[in-house]
Design an enzyme around this catalytic site. Structure first.
Site, PDB file in Angstrom:
ATOM      1  N   ARG A   1      -9.445   1.122   9.656  1.00 14.98           N
ATOM      2  CA  ARG A   1      -8.944  -0.167   9.927  1.00 14.98           C
ATOM      3  C   ARG A   1     -10.410  -1.029  10.144  1.00 14.98           C
ATOM      4  O   ARG A   1     -10.209  -2.393  10.206  1.00 14.98           O
ATOM      5  CB  ARG A   1      -8.110  -0.335  11.213  1.00 14.98           C
ATOM      6  CG  ARG A   1      -6.656   0.218  10.536  1.00 14.98           C
ATOM      7  CD  ARG A   1      -5.824  -0.001  11.534  1.00 14.98           C
ATOM      8  NE  ARG A   1      -4.612   0.657  11.333  1.00 14.98           N
ATOM      9  CZ  ARG A   1      -3.504  -0.184  10.787  1.00 14.98           C
ATOM     10  NH1 ARG A   1      -3.707  -1.499  10.432  1.00 14.98           N
ATOM     11  NH2 ARG A   1      -2.124   0.434  10.623  1.00 14.98           N
TER      12      ARG A   1
ATOM     13  N   ARG B   1      12.189  -6.032  12.365  1.00 16.33           N
ATOM     14  CA  ARG B   1      10.968  -5.617  13.400  1.00 16.33           C
ATOM     15  C   ARG B   1      10.492  -6.997  13.810  1.00 16.33           C
ATOM     16  O   ARG B   1      10.550  -7.956  13.130  1.00 16.33           O
ATOM     17  CB  ARG B   1      10.094  -4.610  12.916  1.00 16.33           C
ATOM     18  CG  ARG B   1      10.839  -3.236  12.490  1.00 16.33           C
ATOM     19  CD  ARG B   1       9.737  -2.274  11.996  1.00 16.33           C
ATOM     20  NE  ARG B   1      10.142  -1.187  11.748  1.00 16.33           N
ATOM     21  CZ  ARG B   1       9.344  -0.211  10.861  1.00 16.33           C
ATOM     22  NH1 ARG B   1       8.615  -0.607  10.078  1.00 16.33           N
ATOM     23  NH2 ARG B   1      10.106   0.775  10.558  1.00 16.33           N
TER      24      ARG B   1
ATOM     25  N   LYS C   1       0.864  -1.227   0.164  1.00 20.30           N
ATOM     26  CA  LYS C   1      -0.013  -0.016   0.039  1.00 20.30           C
ATOM     27  C   LYS C   1       1.006   1.474   0.059  1.00 20.30           C
ATOM     28  O   LYS C   1       0.613   2.104  -0.530  1.00 20.30           O
ATOM     29  CB  LYS C   1      -0.922   0.003   1.294  1.00 20.30           C
ATOM     30  CG  LYS C   1      -1.903  -1.057   1.346  1.00 20.30           C
ATOM     31  CD  LYS C   1      -2.863  -1.146   2.343  1.00 20.30           C
ATOM     32  CE  LYS C   1      -2.106  -1.162   4.006  1.00 20.30           C
ATOM     33  NZ  LYS C   1      -1.611  -2.397   3.772  1.00 20.30           N
TER      34      LYS C   1
ATOM     35  N   ARG D   1      -0.529 -11.001  12.905  1.00 20.44           N
ATOM     36  CA  ARG D   1      -0.985  -9.469  12.113  1.00 20.44           C
ATOM     37  C   ARG D   1      -2.257 -10.029  11.103  1.00 20.44           C
ATOM     38  O   ARG D   1      -3.011  -9.227  10.968  1.00 20.44           O
ATOM     39  CB  ARG D   1      -0.044  -9.040  11.419  1.00 20.44           C
ATOM     40  CG  ARG D   1       0.929  -8.419  12.518  1.00 20.44           C
ATOM     41  CD  ARG D   1       2.357  -7.902  11.964  1.00 20.44           C
ATOM     42  NE  ARG D   1       2.263  -6.808  11.003  1.00 20.44           N
ATOM     43  CZ  ARG D   1       3.023  -6.449  10.072  1.00 20.44           C
ATOM     44  NH1 ARG D   1       4.074  -6.900  10.206  1.00 20.44           N
ATOM     45  NH2 ARG D   1       3.003  -5.477   9.189  1.00 20.44           N
TER      46      ARG D   1
ATOM     47  N   ARG E   1      11.544  -8.774   5.129  1.00 21.34           N
ATOM     48  CA  ARG E   1      11.562  -7.363   5.150  1.00 21.34           C
ATOM     49  C   ARG E   1      12.393  -6.862   6.173  1.00 21.34           C
ATOM     50  O   ARG E   1      12.198  -7.183   7.324  1.00 21.34           O
ATOM     51  CB  ARG E   1      10.038  -6.872   5.481  1.00 21.34           C
ATOM     52  CG  ARG E   1       9.991  -5.040   5.439  1.00 21.34           C
ATOM     53  CD  ARG E   1       8.426  -4.777   5.114  1.00 21.34           C
ATOM     54  NE  ARG E   1       7.822  -4.826   6.155  1.00 21.34           N
ATOM     55  CZ  ARG E   1       6.544  -4.431   6.189  1.00 21.34           C
ATOM     56  NH1 ARG E   1       5.922  -4.054   5.011  1.00 21.34           N
ATOM     57  NH2 ARG E   1       5.508  -4.798   7.403  1.00 21.34           N
TER      58      ARG E   1
END
Length: 216
Positions: A92, A162, A17, A173, A131
């Site tokens: 969200r 992370r 996104k 998630r 990532r």
């Protein structure tokens, strides 16, 4: 469609996104409103809205919808009527979507399109698992499985992964997204503004789909 577009980019973590938002921002001269960046700004600057959010975060609680909505709408409503924006990471859930719709409608500034970037779960796991972020400049990097993790190609800083990009965290998630955010598909489809694009392709291919969906 051209300048003055009011868009929402919608999709799971790792859908791309942010990348597509930047491409659309540059093409149509739009304001890119990324909820995560906006939160960090308010927290870092110690604004009244940031301090409200920090109260909950310090107690280990989720920031309630009303505070999140205030932070986003404060930014959205600061944009001139004839200018456009891209919302990335907001809304969200249906409650946030309804409040946004009501506020924009009151100003005769309804959304033009909600772009849903759909990506298969195996592809999401591959992307998010590879990532990495630079500790110094925060530039994102994609490391393929088996590839050596080197230093940042922009500033030479150390790259790290992370905690929320670890495999267990990724699946959590995605589960949260499917439970809380997926209902937005029905909400915006019923409004006639939802368009679907496949995010499994390259950045350029996805961008072509997005532009076609926008009639550009």
């Amino acid at each position: 469609m051209a300048q003055g577009l009011r868009l929402v980019l919608f999709g799971p973590p790792g859908a791309g996104k942010g990348t597509q938002a930047q491409l659309l921002r540059d093409r149509f001269d739009l304001t890119h409103i990324a909820s995560g960046d906006l939160f960090r700004h308010h927290l870092g600057q110690g604004t009244p809205l940031g301090l409200r959010a920090k109260e909950y975060m310090n107690k280990g609680e989720l920031v309630p919808d009303e505070v999140t909505i205030d932070i986003i709408l404060d930014e959205v409503m600061s944009i001139r009527d004839d200018d456009g924006f891209i919302l990335d990471g907001f809304p969200r859930n249906p409650n946030q979507a309804q409040v946004l719709e009501k506020k924009l409608s009151a100003e005769s500034r309804n959304l033009d399109k909600v772009v849903h970037i759909d990506v298969s779960e195996p592809e999401l796991l591959r992307r998010l698992g590879g990532r990495y972020v630079c500790r110094a400049c925060q530039a994102p990097h994609s490391i393929r499985e088996g590839e050596e993790v080197k230093n940042c190609d922009q500033c030479g800083g150390e790259l790290y992964q992370r905690d929320d990009d670890a495999p267990v965290a990724i699946k959590k998630r995605l589960a949260v997204y499917n439970e809380e955010t997926s209902p937005l598909l029905g909400f915006y489809r019923s409004r006639g503004v939802l368009v679907d694009v496949s995010g499994d392709n390259t950045v350029d291919e996805v961008n072509k789909q997005v532009l076609a969906a926008l009639g550009a």
